[in-house]
Design an enzyme around this catalytic site. Structure first.
Site, PDB file in Angstrom:
ATOM      1  N   ASP A  85       0.850  -1.192   0.000  1.00 46.01           N
ATOM      2  CA  ASP A  85       0.000   0.000   0.000  1.00 46.01           C
ATOM      3  C   ASP A  85       0.891   1.251   0.000  1.00 46.01           C
ATOM      4  OD1 ASP A  85      -2.351   1.456   0.164  1.00 46.01           O
ATOM      5  OD2 ASP A  85      -2.579   1.202   2.343  1.00 46.01           O
ATOM      6  N   GLU A 137      -1.677   6.126  -8.107  1.00 48.09           N
ATOM      7  CA  GLU A 137      -2.505   7.177  -7.507  1.00 48.09           C
ATOM      8  C   GLU A 137      -2.307   8.468  -8.279  1.00 48.09           C
ATOM      9  OE1 GLU A 137      -2.512   7.687  -3.210  1.00 48.09           O
ATOM     10  OE2 GLU A 137      -2.736   9.848  -3.411  1.00 48.09           O
ATOM     11  N   HIS A 181      -7.437   9.802   4.343  1.00 50.03           N
ATOM     12  CA  HIS A 181      -7.006   8.750   5.254  1.00 50.03           C
ATOM     13  C   HIS A 181      -7.291   9.150   6.703  1.00 50.03           C
ATOM     14  CE1 HIS A 181      -4.136   7.971   1.782  1.00 50.03           C
ATOM     15  NE2 HIS A 181      -4.806   6.839   1.889  1.00 50.03           N
ATOM     16  N   HIS A 209      -9.570   5.052  -1.392  1.00 50.57           N
ATOM     17  CA  HIS A 209      -8.786   5.089  -0.149  1.00 50.57           C
ATOM     18  C   HIS A 209      -9.554   5.893   0.887  1.00 50.57           C
ATOM     19  CE1 HIS A 209      -4.631   3.699  -1.478  1.00 50.57           C
ATOM     20  NE2 HIS A 209      -5.369   3.607  -2.567  1.00 50.57           N
ATOM     21  N   ASN A 231     -10.283   0.576   0.497  1.00 48.42           N
ATOM     22  CA  ASN A 231      -9.257   0.444   1.536  1.00 48.42           C
ATOM     23  C   ASN A 231      -9.794   0.850   2.903  1.00 48.42           C
ATOM     24  OD1 ASN A 231      -7.799   0.073  -0.813  1.00 48.42           O
ATOM     25  ND2 ASN A 231      -6.066   1.306  -0.139  1.00 48.42           N
ATOM     26  N   ASN A 233      -8.701   1.061   7.023  1.00 43.58           N
ATOM     27  CA  ASN A 233      -7.628   0.979   8.014  1.00 43.58           C
ATOM     28  C   ASN A 233      -8.056   1.594   9.349  1.00 43.58           C
ATOM     29  OD1 ASN A 233      -5.095   0.487   9.103  1.00 43.58           O
ATOM     30  ND2 ASN A 233      -4.174   2.319   8.234  1.00 43.58           N
TER      31      ASN A 233
END
Ligand SMILES: [Zn+2]
Length: 286
Positions: A85, A137, A181, A209, A231, A233
């Site tokens: 990643d 990206e 993120h 993301h 994604n 996290n």
């Protein structure tokens, strides 16, 4: 059974209008949790590993051997991709591929487009010979990912997406369209219209993301707009830490690490299961 590239599972997902979860792993507990959650849901899954996590594990081969051994011991039958990643350089992508990763992301998004294309192309040329998939990206996804902190979001330009795809032969693209993120401060605004334009022009699966904290409606709209890899996290970090904090708060005498790590592990597994249900990939493992 070894790792598979993401190409096939994402192509199927795009066709079937669902998405495959990419779950970052940081230690053995998370790796077990993600694998067990995916197996329980009979869903293909992507184990995501940032360069920070690689360092934490103590190297690419440790990550690969840990994941592979767990897959054998846990009798995992669903397709599993091991994915780097936000690879920051051609060298780190090559190190991951040489160690046995089945997929890499080259993130040269902070560089001018020409440079991004040049670097991404080098990774694709190395990866495709070995049947490893490549994600690029473009634009800037905001927020914090390990030690990578960006201001963003800087919304991606459609023509730049077309240019990078045509010049590099990437398998998937993460266009920055307003997601970030980590945990959101304020309400995220995703440009779904542009997502649909990029998807219909590029005809490759798109990657979202920073999905933690997006509403179920936003997730569904992303999937309808061409996103096939999502994604996750931060939501797992929150679940893991919250579960451990709870058990330690409740019992100040507790000192055996396994007795609280297992609660964290279970919380991550439940989060993974919830996400898989939300993304619609349960039962999609062949
Ligand atoms: Zn990311």
């Amino acid at each position: 059974m070894g790792f598979v590239p993401v190409t096939e599972m994402l192509r199927e997902a795009l066709k079937g209008q669902y998405a495959i979860g990419h779950f970052d792993i940081h230690n053995i507990e998370w790796t077990q949790a993600v694998l067990c959650g995916a197996e329980e849901m009979n869903s293909p899954v992507i184990l995501g590993v940032t360069e920070d996590a690689v360092n934490y594990f103590q190297g690419y081969s440790v990550v690969k051997n840990t994941a592979l051994s767990l897959m054998q011991e846990l009798n995992i039958t669903v397709p599993v991709a091991l994915h780097l990643d936000h690879g920051s350089s051609v060298e780190s992508c090559i190190a991951a591929i040489d160690a046995g990763f089945s997929s890499v992301m080259i993130d040269a998004s902070t560089l001018p487009l020409e440079e991004n294309i040049k670097i991404t192309k080098q990774v694709v040329e190395y990866a495709h010979v070995l049947d490893v998939s490549v994600e690029a990206e473009i634009g800037s996804i905001g927020g914090e990912e390990g030690s990578v902190i960006s201001e963003g979001p800087v919304y991606t330009d459609l023509n730049e997406c077309i240019e990078i795809k045509n010049n590099t032969n990437i398998d998937t693209l993460a266009p920055a369209l307003g997601s970030a993120h980590g945990l959101y401060k304020g309400k995220p605004k995703i440009d779904f219209e542009k997502m649909r334009d990029i998807s219909s022009s590029l005809k490759i699966p798109l990657v979202l993301h920073g999905a933690s904290g997006l509403s179920e409606r936003q997730i569904q709209e992303a999937i309808q707009s061409g996103t096939a890899k999502i994604n996750v996290n931060a939501d797992n970090h929150v679940a893991f830490t919250k579960a451990i904090r709870k058990v330690l708060d409740e019992d100040s005498e507790l000192y055996n690490t396994m007795d609280y790590l297992k609660d964290g592990k279970e919380a991550v597994k439940q989060t993974v299961i919830e996400k898989i249900k939300m993304f619609g990939s349960s039962g999609k493992a062949k």
